[in-house]
Design an enzyme around this catalytic site. Structure first.
Site, PDB file in Angstrom:
ATOM      1  N   THR A  30      -8.261   2.774 -11.929  1.00  0.00           N
ATOM      2  CA  THR A  30      -7.882   2.996 -13.325  1.00  0.00           C
ATOM      3  C   THR A  30      -8.754   2.221 -14.295  1.00  0.00           C
ATOM      4  O   THR A  30      -9.075   2.713 -15.386  1.00  0.00           O
ATOM      5  CB  THR A  30      -6.406   2.606 -13.534  1.00  0.00           C
ATOM      6  OG1 THR A  30      -5.577   3.453 -12.733  1.00  0.00           O
ATOM      7  CG2 THR A  30      -5.991   2.733 -14.989  1.00  0.00           C
ATOM      8  N   SER A  76      -7.786   4.707  -6.140  1.00  0.00           N
ATOM      9  CA  SER A  76      -7.395   3.905  -4.975  1.00  0.00           C
ATOM     10  C   SER A  76      -6.255   4.531  -4.185  1.00  0.00           C
ATOM     11  O   SER A  76      -5.963   4.090  -3.069  1.00  0.00           O
ATOM     12  CB  SER A  76      -7.035   2.477  -5.380  1.00  0.00           C
ATOM     13  OG  SER A  76      -5.755   2.409  -5.966  1.00  0.00           O
ATOM     14  N   THR A 101      -5.082  -0.064  -8.634  1.00  0.00           N
ATOM     15  CA  THR A 101      -3.913  -0.902  -8.329  1.00  0.00           C
ATOM     16  C   THR A 101      -3.013  -0.343  -7.236  1.00  0.00           C
ATOM     17  O   THR A 101      -2.265  -1.092  -6.620  1.00  0.00           O
ATOM     18  CB  THR A 101      -3.066  -1.129  -9.598  1.00  0.00           C
ATOM     19  OG1 THR A 101      -2.537   0.127 -10.057  1.00  0.00           O
ATOM     20  CG2 THR A 101      -3.886  -1.787 -10.684  1.00  0.00           C
ATOM     21  N   ASP A 102      -3.064   0.969  -6.978  1.00  0.00           N
ATOM     22  CA  ASP A 102      -2.127   1.543  -6.008  1.00  0.00           C
ATOM     23  C   ASP A 102      -2.240   0.879  -4.647  1.00  0.00           C
ATOM     24  O   ASP A 102      -1.233   0.634  -3.971  1.00  0.00           O
ATOM     25  CB  ASP A 102      -2.357   3.050  -5.857  1.00  0.00           C
ATOM     26  CG  ASP A 102      -1.769   3.850  -7.015  1.00  0.00           C
ATOM     27  OD1 ASP A 102      -0.910   3.304  -7.730  1.00  0.00           O
ATOM     28  OD2 ASP A 102      -2.167   5.016  -7.200  1.00  0.00           O
TER      29      ASP A 102
END
Length: 329
Positions: free
Chosen positions: A15, A61, A94-95
Site C-alpha cells: 500500500t 502483500s 501490511t497484510d
C-alpha cells in the site's frame, strides 16, 4: 549501534507505494523519485544516506508467499555480503508484513546488521496518512542506531520482528508486540541454521483445532505432501485427545516424518502440554510445543528449519528453543 553508512531501501510493493489504476490501488514503480521529493521536506540531518532497489515484480502483500521470503532473504544477504550495505529497510504491504518479519528473523539469524520492515495503512501522498511518518520514522530510528536483527517499525514504534502481529485493519496502530510471561533462555545458534545456510521451499500447513474437525479432514491435509503442520491448539495446548481416529492420524503422520508444531489459539496463550491430560496426549503422538510464539513466528521458524534440510528430530530440537527472542518460558 552506529548510524548506517550505506542503507539499502528495498521496495517490494504494498500500500505504501500504490497508485490508483483502473481496477483500484495497485503497486507502482517510480517510488524512489517520490521518496527523494518527500525527503526534501524532512529533516535530512536525521536521515542516513541510502540507495534504492525494487524487488521485482512488485506485489500486493496479499500475494506474498514463501518463495518471496526466500527472494527477500537472498536479496538482503547479497546486499550485505557483496554490496557492503550495513543496514536494510524493507518496504512491504501490511497484510503479510508480520509474517515476512518473522520469517526473515529466522532466515537471517546471525546477520550482523539491522533489518527493518515497514509499510503503511494508506498510500504515500494521502493527507494525514501514515506512509511518510512510517518510512522516515524507520529511517530516523536507523540513524539513531538499531541493534542487529529483524525489526518492524510502525506508528512510531520499533517492534521485535518475531513477536508482533497485525491486530487491526482500520487504524494506524495496526501492529502490536504480544507480551510474554518471561524471556526464555537464548540458545546458541548453529551454523546449520544461520543466514549462511541455503534454503529451499517446503510444504507447510496451518490448522486451527475446532469442535467440527474430523479425522478425515486432517487426513486429507496430511496426505497432501505436507512436511510440517502448525496446529493451533486450545488454551494451554489441548485438543480432541478423546478422538482416537484423529489422534491416530497425527501419530501416523509423525511416524512418517511430518513435523507437528503446536501454538495456542489464544493471542496471549502459551502451550504447556503437561497441564491437562488432553495436552499430554498430544505430546505423546509427536506434537512439539512452540511455547508462547505467535502464529507468524512459529510458521516462519518451521519454514526456516525445514528449508535448511534438517531431519525431523533436529527441527523439533530447534523448534523448542529460543533463537532470536521469539519464545517465552
Amino acid at each position: 549501534m552506529a548510524t548506517p553508512e550505506k542503507l539499502l531501501v528495498l521496495y517490494t510493493g504494498g500500500t505504501i507505494g500504490m497508485q490508483m489504476s483502473a481496477d483500484g490501488l495497485a503497486p507502482a514503480s517510480g517510488f524512489e523519485a517520490r521518496m527523494r521529493t518527500q525527503q526534501a521536506s524532512e529533516n535530512a540531518s536525521e536521515l542516513p544516506q541510502w540507495t534504492f532497489r525494487e524487488l521485482l515484480p512488485l506485489i500486493d502483500s496479499a500475494n506474498m508467499n514463501t518463495g518471496h521470503w526466500l527472494a527477500l532473504r537472498d536479496e538482503i544477504v547479497t546486499a550485505v555480503q557483496t554490496d557492503g550495505h550495513d543496514a536494510v529497510l524493507v518496504l512491504h504491504g501490511t497484510d503479510t508484513l508480520a509474517y515476512s518479519a518473522a520469517a526473515l528473523s529466522f532466515l537471517l539469524l546471525g546477520l550482523d546488521v539491522p533489518v527493518v520492515l515497514t509499510g503503511a495503512m494508506q498510500p504515500a501522498g494521502v493527507d494525514g496518512g501514515d506512509a511518510w511518518p512510517n518510512l522516515f520514522g524507520a529511517m530516523r530510528a536507523l540513524y539513531r542506531g538499531v541493534k542487529p536483527g529483524v525489526h518492524l517499525y510502525f506508528n512510531g514504534q520499533l517492534l521485535h520482528g518475531a513477536r508482533c502481529s497485525k491486530l487491526r485493519s482500520d487504524a494506524f496502530d495496526a501492529f502490536q508486540v504480544l507480551p510474554r510471561q518471561r524471556q526464555a533462555e537464548r540458545a546458541e545458534v548453529s551454523a546449520r541454521i544461520d543466514y549462511r545456510q541455503a534454503r529451499k521451499a517446503v510444504n507447510l500447513a496451518v490448522l486451527p483445532l475446532h469442535p467440527a474437525m474430523q479425522a478425515g479432514h486432517l487426513q486429507a491435509l496430511l496426505t497432501s505432501g505436507v512436511q510440517g503442520l502448525l496446529l493451533e491448539c486450545y488454551g494451554s495446548g489441548t485438543g480432541p485427545a478423546g478422538d482416537a481416529q484423529l489422534m491416530s492420524v497425527l501419530r501416523e503422520a509423525h511416524q512418517r516424518g511430518v513435523v507437528l508444531a503446536a501454538i495456542s489459539q489464544c493471542p496471549q496463550g502459551h502451550v504447556q502440554f503437561g497441564v491437562y491430560a488432553a495436552g499430554s496426549r498430544l505430546a505423546e503422538v509427536g506434537l512439539v510445543s512452540c511455547g508462547g510464539m505467535t502464529r507468524e513466528a512459529a510458521l516462519g521458524k518451521l519454514f526456516a528449519l525445514l528449508g535448511a534440510g534438517l531431519p525431523q528430530t533436529e527441527v523439533e530440537h530447534w523448534l523448542a528453543r529460543d533463537l532470536c527472542g521469539e519464545m517465552s518460558d
